[in-house]
Structure formats: C-alpha cells, structure tokens
Scaffold this active site. Structure first.
Site, PDB file in Angstrom:
ATOM      1  N   THR A   1      17.985  41.525 -73.039  1.00 12.92           N
ATOM      2  CA  THR A   1      19.025  40.436 -73.237  1.00 12.92           C
ATOM      3  C   THR A   1      19.533  40.036 -71.807  1.00 12.92           C
ATOM      4  O   THR A   1      20.520  39.231 -71.734  1.00 12.92           O
ATOM      5  CB  THR A   1      19.893  40.885 -74.131  1.00 12.92           C
ATOM      6  OG1 THR A   1      20.569  42.261 -73.644  1.00 12.92           O
ATOM      7  CG2 THR A   1      19.447  41.062 -75.530  1.00 12.92           C
ATOM      8  N   TRP A   2      19.172  40.806 -70.664  1.00 17.40           N
ATOM      9  CA  TRP A   2      19.808  40.421 -69.528  1.00 17.40           C
ATOM     10  C   TRP A   2      19.748  38.941 -68.980  1.00 17.40           C
ATOM     11  O   TRP A   2      18.695  38.620 -69.262  1.00 17.40           O
ATOM     12  CB  TRP A   2      19.095  41.722 -68.426  1.00 17.40           C
ATOM     13  CG  TRP A   2      19.771  41.405 -67.168  1.00 17.40           C
ATOM     14  CD1 TRP A   2      20.884  41.181 -66.821  1.00 17.40           C
ATOM     15  CD2 TRP A   2      19.257  41.830 -65.697  1.00 17.40           C
ATOM     16  NE1 TRP A   2      21.255  41.166 -65.288  1.00 17.40           N
ATOM     17  CE2 TRP A   2      20.106  41.473 -64.752  1.00 17.40           C
ATOM     18  CE3 TRP A   2      17.956  42.031 -65.426  1.00 17.40           C
ATOM     19  CZ2 TRP A   2      19.818  41.764 -63.360  1.00 17.40           C
ATOM     20  CZ3 TRP A   2      17.444  42.307 -64.238  1.00 17.40           C
ATOM     21  CH2 TRP A   2      18.451  42.143 -63.201  1.00 17.40           C
TER      22      TRP A   2
ATOM     23  N   TYR B   1      25.671  43.444 -68.614  1.00 17.55           N
ATOM     24  CA  TYR B   1      25.266  42.002 -68.698  1.00 17.55           C
ATOM     25  C   TYR B   1      26.212  41.015 -68.859  1.00 17.55           C
ATOM     26  O   TYR B   1      26.918  40.827 -70.006  1.00 17.55           O
ATOM     27  CB  TYR B   1      24.254  41.863 -69.844  1.00 17.55           C
ATOM     28  CG  TYR B   1      23.112  42.956 -69.456  1.00 17.55           C
ATOM     29  CD1 TYR B   1      22.742  43.481 -68.253  1.00 17.55           C
ATOM     30  CD2 TYR B   1      21.960  43.250 -70.559  1.00 17.55           C
ATOM     31  CE1 TYR B   1      21.818  44.531 -68.182  1.00 17.55           C
ATOM     32  CE2 TYR B   1      20.865  44.150 -70.162  1.00 17.55           C
ATOM     33  CZ  TYR B   1      20.991  44.794 -68.972  1.00 17.55           C
ATOM     34  OH  TYR B   1      19.807  45.541 -68.674  1.00 17.55           O
TER      35      TYR B   1
ATOM     36  N   TYR C   1      11.362  48.738 -68.680  1.00 18.83           N
ATOM     37  CA  TYR C   1      12.220  47.259 -68.709  1.00 18.83           C
ATOM     38  C   TYR C   1      11.425  46.160 -67.616  1.00 18.83           C
ATOM     39  O   TYR C   1      10.517  46.717 -66.730  1.00 18.83           O
ATOM     40  CB  TYR C   1      13.569  47.413 -68.283  1.00 18.83           C
ATOM     41  CG  TYR C   1      13.789  48.137 -66.971  1.00 18.83           C
ATOM     42  CD1 TYR C   1      13.751  47.107 -65.811  1.00 18.83           C
ATOM     43  CD2 TYR C   1      14.558  49.220 -67.027  1.00 18.83           C
ATOM     44  CE1 TYR C   1      14.095  47.641 -64.608  1.00 18.83           C
ATOM     45  CE2 TYR C   1      14.849  50.048 -65.422  1.00 18.83           C
ATOM     46  CZ  TYR C   1      14.908  48.805 -64.511  1.00 18.83           C
ATOM     47  OH  TYR C   1      15.347  49.283 -63.184  1.00 18.83           O
TER      48      TYR C   1
END
Ligand code: NAP
Length: 276
Positions: free
Chosen positions: A20-21, A52, A190
């Site tokens: 969700t960054w 974030y 990630y």
C-alpha cells in the site's frame, strides 16, 4: 489463489498479497476500492506502515477493510525512531486507531534502528500479550540482525522478515532466505517490481512469458514466489490487481526457472542487504 502456511503460525496465506506504499496518491475512493477488489481476488494479506503517507495510508486501509476485517491478514510496521518499549506501544495504538481495528495480525519493526533491539523486542512481545497484535516480526533485517533479534526473544517467535526482493535484486537468496528457512521465519518480499520498472527481458525469457500467455510482471511474480517467499505488489489499477492475483497460479517448469534465474542472476558474492 495459491496459499501456503505462514511460518509456524498455522495461518495459510496467499503467496501474493497487497502493498500500500504511496496508494494515497490515488484518489481515496479508488484506493479504497482497489484494496477491497484485491481482497475479493484473494490477495488478503495487506501490508501497510505508520510511515506511509504519514498515517494516511493506514486510514485508507481502515476504510477499505472496515466490514471485511476478518477476511484480511493485516500487517503494519513501526518506525525505528518509535521502537522503544513505550514508544512502540503508543505507535501501535495510533496505528490501530487509524486502521479502525482492535488488532493487527502482524506487527513489524520497519528497519533496524538506533534503539536497542532487546527493548524493541520486549515492546513487540508485550503487544502480543495485550492482544494488540497476533504475531511479530522485522523488516530489512540481514542475517546478523536476525540473530540479535532472535536472541532478544523471550516469549514469542519471529513470524516474518520483510525484505527487498525482485528480479534485479535477488540478494536475499544468498543469506537471508536460508537463514529464515532454518529458523522457520516467513520471508515476505517487498517491491517485487523494483518499485517501478522491471529490468529488460531477454528474448529467452520473453518466450517463457509467451508460452504461459502471461505478462512480464506476472512472470516476475511467479518466479519470486516459486519457493514460498510471499510477495506484496502494490497496485491501484483494477487491471493490475487482476493480473497480480492470477500470477500466483502460473506453474513454471524447472526449465523456466533455470532460464529466468540465468537471465536475472543472484549476486555472485555477499553484499549488504538491498533496501528501498
Ligand atoms: P512494487 O509493488 O514493486 O511496484 C508498484 C508499481 O507497480 C506501481 O506503480 C503499480 O502501479 C505498478 N504495478 C502493479 N501491478 C502492476 C501490473 N500488473 N502491471 C503493471 N504495473 C503494475 O512497488 P512497492 O510499492 O515499492 O512495493 C510493494 C509494497 O511493498 C509496498 O507498497 C509496501 O507495502 C511494501 N514495501 C515495504 C518496504 C519495507 O521497507 N518494508 C519498502 C518498500 C515497499 P499502479 O499503482 O498504478 O497499479
């Protein structure tokens, strides 16, 4: 969606979840819809962090999952600057408020920081005891850092190490993945697309994508999850979400894997852990 046990936890989780960054850069209603669509597609692991959007992303995630909390495996991260015993408890409370939930599934230290790891681990363990989170872990920890964290544990185990992993940086395959496998720590990779652009595919790897009738990004994801590493691509477009979810079901042959691994080799010698 292909799913496997998440380390020792007993949870069976999909190999492809959602990052969700920077999702706050998408219009809020579209960002909320994207996260919900991702869950409907089976990408039920949602990764976020207090960092974030300075908390805005946790609020967006909270809005997206308010009525589907029980279908989601929710991951958030504490900033190293907050990782004292009291600081981590306060940070977790703030995250839970923004996420509009009573508990996290997994709470990670975002990267190794200046506060003693023993104190950070005590704070994390206390959050399990008080039911603020079900499991704890770390992020951007190399094998040396992991040893320190493991030594600090008293009551809990480390469920996860979240680290950079994409075709252009396979460094974790040298030390981190073998270490985590031995200690039954799940590895969550990630930035599976390198945050933005994939490296150029040679013709031999293009052929593999053609044979599987898939996109380059789908092929990248299928390769990264081949041995049980969890991937958390971030996508705000519906088409991207559908593509990423479908990638978990691509069955690469051993020959495909050798071809891709040769085109995008792991580093030939030990180097510091990559980080974005
Ligand atoms: P990423 O997932 O490697 O790439 C995201 C980019 O790829 C976005 O621009 C997205 O576009 C695009 N994309 C996604 N699916 C696509 C598809 N099927 N086809 C074409 N483009 C596609 O980047 P990331 O956000 O850096 O990494 C993923 C997540 O890992 C983060 O969101 C965060 O949750 C986590 N992370 C953790 C750390 C850490 O230190 N622990 C560091 C970095 C990231 P659209 O948005 O337009 O769909």
């Amino acid at each position: 969606m292909k799913s496997i046990p998440f380390a020792f936890t007993g949870e069976v989780l999909p190999l492809v979840g959602q990052g969700t960054w920077m999702i706050e850069k998408t219009a809020r209603d579209r960002a909320v819809e994207a996260i919900r669509t991702g869950v409907d597609l089976g990408m039920t692991v949602i990764d976020t962090a207090e960092m974030y959007g300075d908390g805005i992303v946790e609020e967006i995630v909270g809005e997206a999952i308010h009525d589907i909390r029980d279908r989601v495996f929710l991951v958030s991260k504490v900033l190293p600057s907050n990782a004292t015993y009291d600081g981590i408890r306060r940070a977790c409370d703030r995250s839970l408020k923004r996420l509009n939930t009573g508990y996290l599934d997994l709470y990670l230290l975002h990267w190794p920081g200046a506060h003693p790891i023993d104190e950070t681990i005590r704070g994390l363990e206390s959050l399990v005891a008080s039911h603020h989170t079900r499991f704890i872990g770390v992020s951007n920890f190399d094998s040396k850092d992991l040893k320190g964290a493991l030594q600090a544990l008293r009551n809990e185990q480390l469920a996860c190490n979240q680290v950079l992993y994409h075709l252009g940086d396979r460094g974790i395959e040298r030390r981190v993945i073998p270490f985590c496998e031995r200690r039954r720590i799940a590895v969550m990779g990630y930035s599976p697309f390198g945050h933005r652009d994939l490296p150029t595919f040679p013709a031999s790897v293009n052929q593999i994508a053609l044979r599987h009738n898939c996109t380059h990004r789908q092929l990248a994801l299928a390769f990264l999850i081949r041995n049980g590493v969890f991937a958390i691509p971030k996508a705000s477009s519906m088409e991207h979400l559908r593509e990423n979810a479908a990638a978990a079901n691509i069955a690469l042959t051993p020959e495909d894997i050798v071809e891709i691994a040769t085109a995008f080799p792991m580093p030939s010698r030990d180097a510091p852990l990559g980080m974005i």
